[in-house]
Design an enzyme around this catalytic site. Structure first.
Site, mmCIF file in Angstrom:
data_model
loop_
_atom_site.group_PDB
_atom_site.id
_atom_site.type_symbol
_atom_site.label_atom_id
_atom_site.label_comp_id
_atom_site.label_asym_id
_atom_site.label_seq_id
_atom_site.Cartn_x
_atom_site.Cartn_y
_atom_site.Cartn_z
ATOM 1 N N CYS A 4 4.612 -14.621 25.149
ATOM 2 C CA CYS A 4 3.858 -15.067 26.316
ATOM 3 C C CYS A 4 4.868 -15.445 27.398
ATOM 4 C CB CYS A 4 2.973 -16.257 25.961
ATOM 5 S SG CYS A 4 2.077 -16.941 27.376
ATOM 6 N N CYS A 22 -0.884 -14.080 33.373
ATOM 7 C CA CYS A 22 -0.337 -13.643 32.089
ATOM 8 C C CYS A 22 1.064 -13.132 32.365
ATOM 9 C CB CYS A 22 -1.207 -12.540 31.483
ATOM 10 S SG CYS A 22 -0.488 -11.767 30.005
#
Length: 318
Positions: free
Chosen positions: A93, A238
């Site tokens: 991430c 994201c």
């Protein structure tokens, strides 16, 4: 309530992509799917897109959380044990790793002896080691960049969101992405889309699921992007998705420069609902992509203590 029945939790975010960080160096917290869902529940818990345990890689391996140490990760490295809001494990991430390194600094876990020779912070992830640079910190705010590794283009595929099919470029950033440049789209058209519904996609092409990015064509070095994250739904940002989006936006240039045998590097400004980040992508003279860099803000919002039996109250259960 004694220490064995509670845990400290730090809330932070990178461009609105928010996380709950659980400092657990020796892996004493049983981070079950139910507990993750309970913590991440925005109505009955604290609320977040994901939950990140802060632990050493060696401790995670000794407790069976990791089967083995990923590529480049050392036993004593701080490891980002990342879980999506639904409890599923994610490999990487980009926003989370920036917030993770910021939290390490705030917790005084980045002694000079731990840092790399160039001053970057080594962070273990399931996609391998990522080196993070904290450019500056001001109170709870920081500016952080991370080496995201080499983007891997996996081919072309499509996904259907809200009844519309979008064609895109498969990009592996340690986790799977389908980045779809929508011809003729502008920021206002993108903002009108409904991105929250679960996408339909080719499960043969993406056997572990996929993050789907919809983005405007590249203009003046910028794209606008929205994303449906696997295991979460639509998020405000994201990090790995912004890199996939930058690669997709530059696809024609990547192919053209490879044909000409030209080494290059270019920075794309990616605007997401939660803010904006800068993604630098490049390739060598043989056309092979080089490691991408993601730079953007990190914010630590608050620290609290929560009971470990939070899930027994039914939070996060369907």
């Amino acid at each position: 309530m004694d220490a064995s029945t509670q845990t400290e939790v730090i809330k932070g975010h990178g461009t609105g992509n928010d996380f709950l960080l659980v400092p657990d160096p020796d892996v004493t917290v049983d981070l079950t799917d139910d507990l993750v869902r309970s913590l991440a529940d925005r109505h009955r818990g604290i609320g977040a897109d994901g939950v990140i345990r802060i632990a050493t890689a060696g401790a995670l391996a000794r407790h069976g959380v990791l089967d083995s140490l990923p590529d480049g990760v050392r036993d004593g490295d701080w490891f980002m044990d990342y879980r999506n809001a639904d409890g599923s494990v994610a490999e990487m991430c980009g926003n989370g790793v920036r917030v993770f390194a910021h939290a390490l600094s705030a917790l005084d876990l980045t002694s000079p002896g731990y840092l790399n020779d160039d001053g970057t912070v080594p962070v273990g992830t399931r996609a391998g080691r990522r080196d993070v640079r904290i450019h500056h910190v001001s109170g709870a705010e920081a500016e952080v960049s991370v080496d995201m590794g080499v983007p891997v283009i996996t081919g072309r595929s499509s996904a259907t969101l809200d009844g519309t099919r979008y064609d895109g470029l498969g990009v592996d950033m340690g986790n799977p992405h389908l980045a779809c440049v929508v011809p003729g789209f502008d920021a206002s058209g993108l903002a009108a889309l409904r991105v929250g519904q679960e996408p339909e996609y080719d499960a043969g092409f993406f056997p572990t699921g996929v993050n789907v990015e919809l983005l405007t064509p590249l203009a003046d070095g910028s794209v606008h992007m929205r994303v449906h994250e696997r295991g979460v739904g639509e998020t405000l940002s994201c990090g790995t998705g912004t890199v996939a989006a930058a690669v997709a936006a530059l696809e024609d240039r990547i192919d053209d420069r490879a044909r000409r045998g030209e080494a290059w590097q270019e920075t794309v400004r990616v605007v997401i609902p939660g803010g904006e980040v800068a993604v630098t992508v490049g390739a060598d003279a043989d056309g092979r992509l080089t490691p991408a860099t993601l730079r953007g803000p990190s914010t630590l919002v608050f620290t609290t203590v929560v009971p470990l039996d939070l899930s027994s109250a039914g939070a996060g259960r369907s």
